[in-house]
Design a protein around this motif. Structure first.
Motif, PDB file in Angstrom:
ATOM      1  N   ALA A 402      45.445  52.682  43.085  1.00  0.00           N
ATOM      2  CA  ALA A 402      46.050  51.504  43.040  1.00  0.00           C
ATOM      3  C   ALA A 402      45.379  50.597  41.974  1.00  0.00           C
ATOM      4  O   ALA A 402      44.234  50.961  41.746  1.00  0.00           O
ATOM      5  N   SER A 403      46.068  49.638  41.357  1.00  0.00           N
ATOM      6  CA  SER A 403      45.368  48.839  40.192  1.00  0.00           C
ATOM      7  C   SER A 403      45.829  47.447  40.561  1.00  0.00           C
ATOM      8  O   SER A 403      46.957  47.160  41.058  1.00  0.00           O
ATOM      9  N   PHE A 404      44.814  46.615  40.411  1.00  0.00           N
ATOM     10  CA  PHE A 404      45.257  45.151  40.664  1.00  0.00           C
ATOM     11  C   PHE A 404      44.892  44.264  39.613  1.00  0.00           C
ATOM     12  O   PHE A 404      44.347  44.481  38.838  1.00  0.00           O
ATOM     13  N   GLY A 405      45.267  43.067  39.655  1.00  0.00           N
ATOM     14  CA  GLY A 405      45.162  42.023  38.834  1.00  0.00           C
ATOM     15  C   GLY A 405      45.471  40.642  39.746  1.00  0.00           C
ATOM     16  O   GLY A 405      46.057  40.546  40.600  1.00  0.00           O
ATOM     17  N   ASP A 406      45.301  39.502  38.937  1.00  0.00           N
ATOM     18  CA  ASP A 406      45.427  38.275  39.568  1.00  0.00           C
ATOM     19  C   ASP A 406      46.909  38.034  39.798  1.00  0.00           C
ATOM     20  O   ASP A 406      47.549  38.162  38.882  1.00  0.00           O
ATOM     21  N   LEU A 416      50.830  29.518  45.575  1.00  0.00           N
ATOM     22  CA  LEU A 416      50.576  31.314  46.168  1.00  0.00           C
ATOM     23  C   LEU A 416      49.053  31.852  45.835  1.00  0.00           C
ATOM     24  O   LEU A 416      48.847  31.693  44.517  1.00  0.00           O
ATOM     25  N   GLN A 417      48.156  32.307  46.676  1.00  0.00           N
ATOM     26  CA  GLN A 417      46.830  32.817  46.324  1.00  0.00           C
ATOM     27  C   GLN A 417      46.884  34.348  46.709  1.00  0.00           C
ATOM     28  O   GLN A 417      47.583  34.495  47.690  1.00  0.00           O
ATOM     29  N   GLY A 418      46.241  35.185  46.098  1.00  0.00           N
ATOM     30  CA  GLY A 418      46.063  36.534  46.634  1.00  0.00           C
ATOM     31  C   GLY A 418      45.724  37.360  45.294  1.00  0.00           C
ATOM     32  O   GLY A 418      45.141  37.091  44.093  1.00  0.00           O
ATOM     33  N   VAL A 419      46.085  38.640  45.609  1.00  0.00           N
ATOM     34  CA  VAL A 419      45.929  39.663  44.432  1.00  0.00           C
ATOM     35  C   VAL A 419      47.367  40.492  44.072  1.00  0.00           C
ATOM     36  O   VAL A 419      48.150  40.675  45.233  1.00  0.00           O
ATOM     37  N   ARG A 436      53.230  49.407  47.112  1.00  0.00           N
ATOM     38  CA  ARG A 436      53.970  49.548  45.882  1.00  0.00           C
ATOM     39  C   ARG A 436      53.708  48.374  44.834  1.00  0.00           C
ATOM     40  O   ARG A 436      52.826  47.657  45.245  1.00  0.00           O
ATOM     41  N   LYS A 437      54.119  49.078  43.479  1.00  0.00           N
ATOM     42  CA  LYS A 437      53.881  47.833  42.507  1.00  0.00           C
ATOM     43  C   LYS A 437      54.442  46.451  42.849  1.00  0.00           C
ATOM     44  O   LYS A 437      55.702  46.756  43.257  1.00  0.00           O
ATOM     45  N   ASP A 438      53.935  45.484  42.056  1.00  0.00           N
ATOM     46  CA  ASP A 438      54.235  44.084  42.337  1.00  0.00           C
ATOM     47  C   ASP A 438      54.283  43.528  44.014  1.00  0.00           C
ATOM     48  O   ASP A 438      54.555  42.586  44.019  1.00  0.00           O
ATOM     49  N   ASP A 439      53.475  44.629  44.868  1.00  0.00           N
ATOM     50  CA  ASP A 439      53.279  43.774  46.072  1.00  0.00           C
ATOM     51  C   ASP A 439      52.155  42.813  45.726  1.00  0.00           C
ATOM     52  O   ASP A 439      51.539  42.966  44.917  1.00  0.00           O
ATOM     53  N   LEU A 440      52.325  41.597  46.592  1.00  0.00           N
ATOM     54  CA  LEU A 440      51.271  40.650  46.475  1.00  0.00           C
ATOM     55  C   LEU A 440      50.309  40.469  47.945  1.00  0.00           C
ATOM     56  O   LEU A 440      51.040  40.487  48.882  1.00  0.00           O
ATOM     57  N   ILE A 441      49.166  40.826  47.695  1.00  0.00           N
ATOM     58  CA  ILE A 441      48.192  40.981  48.916  1.00  0.00           C
ATOM     59  C   ILE A 441      47.971  39.576  49.210  1.00  0.00           C
ATOM     60  O   ILE A 441      47.060  38.884  48.052  1.00  0.00           O
ATOM     61  N   LEU A 442      48.266  39.152  50.033  1.00  0.00           N
ATOM     62  CA  LEU A 442      47.710  37.708  50.606  1.00  0.00           C
ATOM     63  C   LEU A 442      46.462  37.891  51.428  1.00  0.00           C
ATOM     64  O   LEU A 442      45.793  36.665  51.244  1.00  0.00           O
ATOM     65  N   GLN A 443      46.274  38.649  52.298  1.00  0.00           N
ATOM     66  CA  GLN A 443      45.078  38.750  53.083  1.00  0.00           C
ATOM     67  C   GLN A 443      44.659  40.111  53.555  1.00  0.00           C
ATOM     68  O   GLN A 443      45.579  41.115  53.347  1.00  0.00           O
ATOM     69  N   ALA A 444      43.386  40.470  53.833  1.00  0.00           N
ATOM     70  CA  ALA A 444      42.977  41.906  54.095  1.00  0.00           C
ATOM     71  C   ALA A 444      41.804  41.707  55.068  1.00  0.00           C
ATOM     72  O   ALA A 444      41.272  40.648  55.185  1.00  0.00           O
ATOM     73  N   THR A 445      41.973  42.752  55.817  1.00  0.00           N
ATOM     74  CA  THR A 445      40.851  42.809  56.733  1.00  0.00           C
ATOM     75  C   THR A 445      39.276  42.919  56.349  1.00  0.00           C
ATOM     76  O   THR A 445      38.279  42.716  56.819  1.00  0.00           O
ATOM     77  N   SER A 446      39.077  43.078  54.854  1.00  0.00           N
ATOM     78  CA  SER A 446      37.895  43.048  54.355  1.00  0.00           C
ATOM     79  C   SER A 446      37.485  41.643  54.272  1.00  0.00           C
ATOM     80  O   SER A 446      35.859  41.566  54.082  1.00  0.00           O
ATOM     81  N   SER A 450      40.984  34.674  47.270  1.00  0.00           N
ATOM     82  CA  SER A 450      41.854  34.121  46.700  1.00  0.00           C
ATOM     83  C   SER A 450      42.267  34.426  45.120  1.00  0.00           C
ATOM     84  O   SER A 450      43.292  34.174  44.813  1.00  0.00           O
ATOM     85  N   ASP A 451      41.453  35.559  44.745  1.00  0.00           N
ATOM     86  CA  ASP A 451      41.804  35.980  43.247  1.00  0.00           C
ATOM     87  C   ASP A 451      41.215  37.374  43.293  1.00  0.00           C
ATOM     88  O   ASP A 451      40.600  37.744  44.445  1.00  0.00           O
ATOM     89  N   LEU A 452      41.230  38.094  42.203  1.00  0.00           N
ATOM     90  CA  LEU A 452      40.849  39.297  42.103  1.00  0.00           C
ATOM     91  C   LEU A 452      39.247  39.389  42.192  1.00  0.00           C
ATOM     92  O   LEU A 452      38.594  40.184  42.705  1.00  0.00           O
ATOM     93  N   THR A 453      38.568  38.474  41.552  1.00  0.00           N
ATOM     94  CA  THR A 453      37.060  38.199  41.828  1.00  0.00           C
ATOM     95  C   THR A 453      36.636  38.013  43.299  1.00  0.00           C
ATOM     96  O   THR A 453      35.776  39.125  43.628  1.00  0.00           O
ATOM     97  N   SER A 454      37.498  37.391  44.067  1.00  0.00           N
ATOM     98  CA  SER A 454      36.712  37.435  45.507  1.00  0.00           C
ATOM     99  C   SER A 454      37.280  38.430  46.336  1.00  0.00           C
ATOM    100  O   SER A 454      36.603  38.623  47.230  1.00  0.00           O
ATOM    101  N   PHE A 455      38.492  39.014  45.866  1.00  0.00           N
ATOM    102  CA  PHE A 455      39.216  40.413  46.440  1.00  0.00           C
ATOM    103  C   PHE A 455      38.020  41.435  46.202  1.00  0.00           C
ATOM    104  O   PHE A 455      37.670  41.982  47.528  1.00  0.00           O
ATOM    105  N   ARG A 456      37.490  41.581  45.042  1.00  0.00           N
ATOM    106  CA  ARG A 456      36.332  42.679  44.991  1.00  0.00           C
ATOM    107  C   ARG A 456      35.276  42.180  45.814  1.00  0.00           C
ATOM    108  O   ARG A 456      34.482  43.248  46.501  1.00  0.00           O
ATOM    109  N   ALA A 457      34.846  41.119  46.017  1.00  0.00           N
ATOM    110  CA  ALA A 457      33.658  40.770  46.363  1.00  0.00           C
ATOM    111  C   ALA A 457      33.808  40.915  47.977  1.00  0.00           C
ATOM    112  O   ALA A 457      32.739  41.065  48.785  1.00  0.00           O
TER     113      ALA A 457
END
Length: 482
Positions: A402-406, A416-419, A436-446, A450-457
């Motif tokens: 998978a590849s991700f973006g803001d 709307l916030q997420g990845v 799937r492509k174009d899914d928006l990830i709103l939350q995760a157990t990680s 709120s964006d790609l930077t904090s998602f990676r962190a």
């Protein structure tokens, strides 16, 4: 999956112009009856021409002909084109209900959606045409009609939804390109002329002045640094040219603002993308087919009255840093939690939205000179925008493929916030888990993000079980990554 509450709607004020033509056909079937205008007598050597029933109209002043935009427009109009896009869609009487669509596939019909917009030839040698992203978004086929009547099939080069800029290529044969002006020199009060194809009626010219520059915070749009003008920009003008009196391109027309919608008529609030921004995006699209953005690696929030007092500020203004990510450009520059960014590269930063908009308009690798307040005292720091890794494997093996973006900025401005999942390789581990492509990830157990930077962190420590809360279309639900 359960229905997601309706997202904050785009205010009808942003009356985009790429979708104009077909609905108006009925309104044009009965043209208004107009009385013929009196034909003026041939101009004499005097400074006025007499027309029966009205005052004498001067044709010259002090021996000089009255000014006209016609000579300038003769050079400009060959560079402005009409853009015709087609999109093939499958329409069902059951709407988007998947069960009924599967039960009664024979009731679905193929339809072709057509829209009209405008474009500008900016490079005759390479056949480059600039237009708006929303004019050609989702199109299966795009053609361009030149001012001389030729219709040419256009090749898609790339587009950027967050600045609403798209680049196409047409066969480079006998084309006329428009020269580009430095849009940074525009001043409020400068005269400008808009050229495009409003309502599909044909090439049309309107004029006005620059009402404002650097306009932002319009609802429903992406990164913003608009030229505002009172020149009429109607549906179909999108992607057309905004030019100065020298016939140079200063902006790409993109939207008009009208709370009652486009059918209420022009109210003198039109917006154009500055040439300098459009040219920067075009260069990236021509080189890579996409725009890559960077970050300095901080989270920020607005400064309110309480924070201003606690931080020793004279006024509640700026973006206060709430987190500096380890290893980021901000950390390397010495930025700290509690610092308040009040300006960047000389541009005033009033709040967190201003800061995010500023970052989004800069090229990857751009150097940033930050004006900061630390414990109430002024401080200058220098940093640069770095690109975030986007591959899922570098985060967690369960996200491999998978590849991700803001999230697109236009959606972020709706709350709307997420990845965003930008791609999922076929047969990959992420694909087998159902991502799937174009899914928006709103939350995760990680963890929170709120964006790609904090998602990676949030993956500093990989969770034992990885569950993603995703939004797919208008439904959301949980996805367990295996």
């Amino acid at each position: 999956m359960r229905p997601l509450p309706t997202l904050i709607a785009l205010i009808a004020a942003a009356a985009f112009g790429g979708f104009a033509a077909t609905a108006l056909r009925g309104g044009l079937e009965q043209p208004a009856q107009a009385e013929p205008l009196p034909v003026p007598a041939p101009a004499a050597s005097t400074a006025a021409t007499a027309v029966p029933g009205i005052a004498a109209l001067p044709t010259a002043v002090d021996g000089q002909m009255l000014p006209s935009l016609a000579p300038m427009l003769q050079k400009v109009t060959p560079s402005v084109v009409s853009v015709h896009s087609k999109q093939h869609v499958r329409v069902s009487p059951f709407g988007n209900d998947p069960m009924f669509r599967r039960m009664f596939p024979e009731l679905s019909q193929d339809r072709v959606r057509e829209s009209l917009g405008s474009g500008v030839i900016v490079d005759a040698r390479r056949g480059y045409v600039l237009t708006n992203h929303h004019v050609i978004e989702g199109a299966d086929d795009v053609s361009v009609t030149l001012a001389d009547g030729r219709t040419l099939k256009a090749e898609f080069v790339g587009s950027d939804a967050d600045t609403d800029v798209a680049l196409m290529r047409i066969p480079a044969q006998d084309l006329t390109a428009i020269p580009l002006a430095d849009s940074n020199t525009l001043r409020v009060g400068d005269f400008v002329v808009a050229v495009g194809n409003p309502f599909g009626v044909g090439q049309t010219v309107t004029s006005g002045i620059v009402s404002a520059v650097g306009r932002s915070n319009l609802p429903g749009l992406g990164f913003q640094n608009f030229i505002q003008t009172d020149a009429s920009i109607n549906p179909g003008n999108s992607g057309g040219a905004l030019v100065n009196l020298r016939g140079e391109l200063v902006g790409i027309n993109t939207a008009s603002f009208n709370p009652r919608g486009s059918m209420a008529g022009n109210i003198g609030l039109g917006f154009a993308i500055p040439t300098n921004l459009a040219s920067n995006v075009m260069g990236q699209l021509a080189a890579n087919g996409e725009v890559r953005r960077g970050t300095i690696g901080v989270d920020t929030q607005n400064v309110d009255e309480r924070l201003a007092k606690g931080l020793g500020l004279d006024e509640p203004r700026g973006a206060v840093v709430t987190r500096v990510y380890p290893g980021s450009a901000a950390a390397a520059a010495g930025l700290r939690t509690g610092d308040v960014i009040v300006a960047a590269n000389g541009e005033r930063i009033d709040d967190s939205a201003d800061w995010r908009n500023f970052q989004g308009l800069q090229s990857l690798g751009s150097q940033l000179a930050l004006d900061v307040r630390r414990e109430g005292k002024p401080l200058k720091l220098t940093t640069a925008l770095r690109e975030q890794p986007r591959d899922g494997l570098s985060l967690d093996p369960r996200l491999a493929g998978a590849s991700f973006g803001d999230v697109p900025e236009s959606l972020r401005r709706q709350g709307l916030q997420g990845v965003l999942v930008t791609d999922v390789a076929k047969g990959s581990r992420a694909a087998r888990s159902g991502l799937r492509k174009d899914d928006l990830i709103l939350q995760a157990t990680s963890g929170k993000f709120s964006d790609l930077t904090s998602f990676r962190a949030s993956f500093a420590e990989q969770p034992p079980q990885l569950v993603l809360r995703i939004l797919r279309g208008n439904r959301n639900g949980n996805l367990v990554m295996q």
